[in-house]
Write an enzyme that holds these catalytic residues in place. Sequence first.
Site: not given
Ligand code: NAD
Length: 428
Positions: A117
């Site tokens: 990561k």
């Molecule tokens: P992103 O940045 O696209 O979206 C994150 C979302 O969370 C946004 O809508 C943001 O406004 C919201 N957010 C931030 N702080 C918040 C809070 N305190 N309360 C409520 N909402 C809040 O990120 P993403 O890629 O969608 O990732 C989200 C999660 O999924 C993370 O934990 C990431 O590690 C995990 N993840 C992502 C992927 C991927 O392919 N992008 C894969 C596996 C896991």
Amino acid sequence: MVLSLAPLESPSPAHICPFDQACSYLESAAKELKLDQGLLAILSHPRKAITVTIPVKLDNGDVQVLAGHRVQHCDVLGPYKGGTRYHPTVTLREVSALAMLMTWKCALLGIPYGGAKGGIAIAPAQYSERELERITRRYTSELLKDIGPSTDIPAPDVGTSAREMAWMMDTYSVNVGHAVPGVVTGKPLSIGGSLGREMATGRGVMIVVREALAQQGRAIAGSRIAIQGFGNVGSAAALLLHEAGAKIIAVSRGSGGIFAEDGLDIPAVKAYAAQNNRNLIGFPDAIPITNTDLLALPCDVLIPAALENQITADNVDQVQASIIAEAANGPVTLEADRALESRGVMVLPDILANAGGVVVSYLEWVQGLSYVFWNEERVNQEMEGLMVQAFQQVMKQSTARQVSLRLAAYTLGVGRVAQALSDRGLYP
Ligand code: NAD
């Protein structure tokens, strides 16, 4: 030119340390597996933790110095693989925890990667696009010797997207002298990205929710679902579940969310967010809702899809969902997890629920290495097969060992890595 130095250390971590939590889950799995203490000691430490200095010239001429991290946990099964996070709360310990989770996730899904990561403690919204490009390119160039298609392959995570992956791929390729599509995944289609990657993590969430509901004799159609986080993962899961007939009663962003008793029109919410600087508040026919209230809504499925430590000892008693799908990494704390388990809530653990992203990243990498590109249907089919297989293996393990789905998933992931480590032996 004015020189302004940002602190090299990332902001102090949240009160619950994600790395301690990750180690605690590892220890539970090791105990259940009666794992050799030497193997446990090896797996408790990342193999490499890299912190680089990123000096960046801002648009106003100032120079800011940022800290960038990349943690490589374990490469016993194959090259390191993991996302790149841009968020103000990024710390070396958080990145280390997420790298460890990636190791178990890849092993659980049976894909030949180790966990890694990366991240930079910045709020991307506070930088211009040109500044973000300079930050990303310098971060990549500092990591040139540590990443590569057969060593460590970054992908998007919170705060990054295909745009940052394109800059990383270009910086790496320019430095080695030829195009290297396999150095990152989650990149644009024009430079070797895979069809289906953008929706992959959300699609994987939809698949495990469908399978979990089926276990309880229910269907997606008509089920009531609340989703915290409307980014890459949350919005894709919302759209696919909506298309499958679920009522998405609430979605949120960091700035707050919206609620509609009869379900939100998710394509319209996406269009509204796109026109309003990603804000959801003000969407017609919906009531504003806080993130705290969203987690406590009466619903069938709750999907935390934002950040770590959202369901804690403080609010777990208010959670009313009977299924929680951890689309985010580590959204449920250790204490909350125990409380949910004792109440019989079905928690689909992160290393299973959000694995769709790394599965399609793997498929993208395979296509990049072979220079043969598949249609979206094939990508989705391959991913679905691996997700359903992993879901079934976790259910079977949970029944056989009489443990929670999380411990079942961990014993499978950790067990496979430990077996490989033991078969390879310790060098020298
Ligand atoms: P992103 O940045 O696209 O979206 C994150 C979302 O969370 C946004 O809508 C943001 O406004 C919201 N957010 C931030 N702080 C918040 C809070 N305190 N309360 C409520 N909402 C809040 O990120 P993403 O890629 O969608 O990732 C989200 C999660 O999924 C993370 O934990 C990431 O590690 C995990 N993840 C992502 C992927 C991927 O392919 N992008 C894969 C596996 C896991």
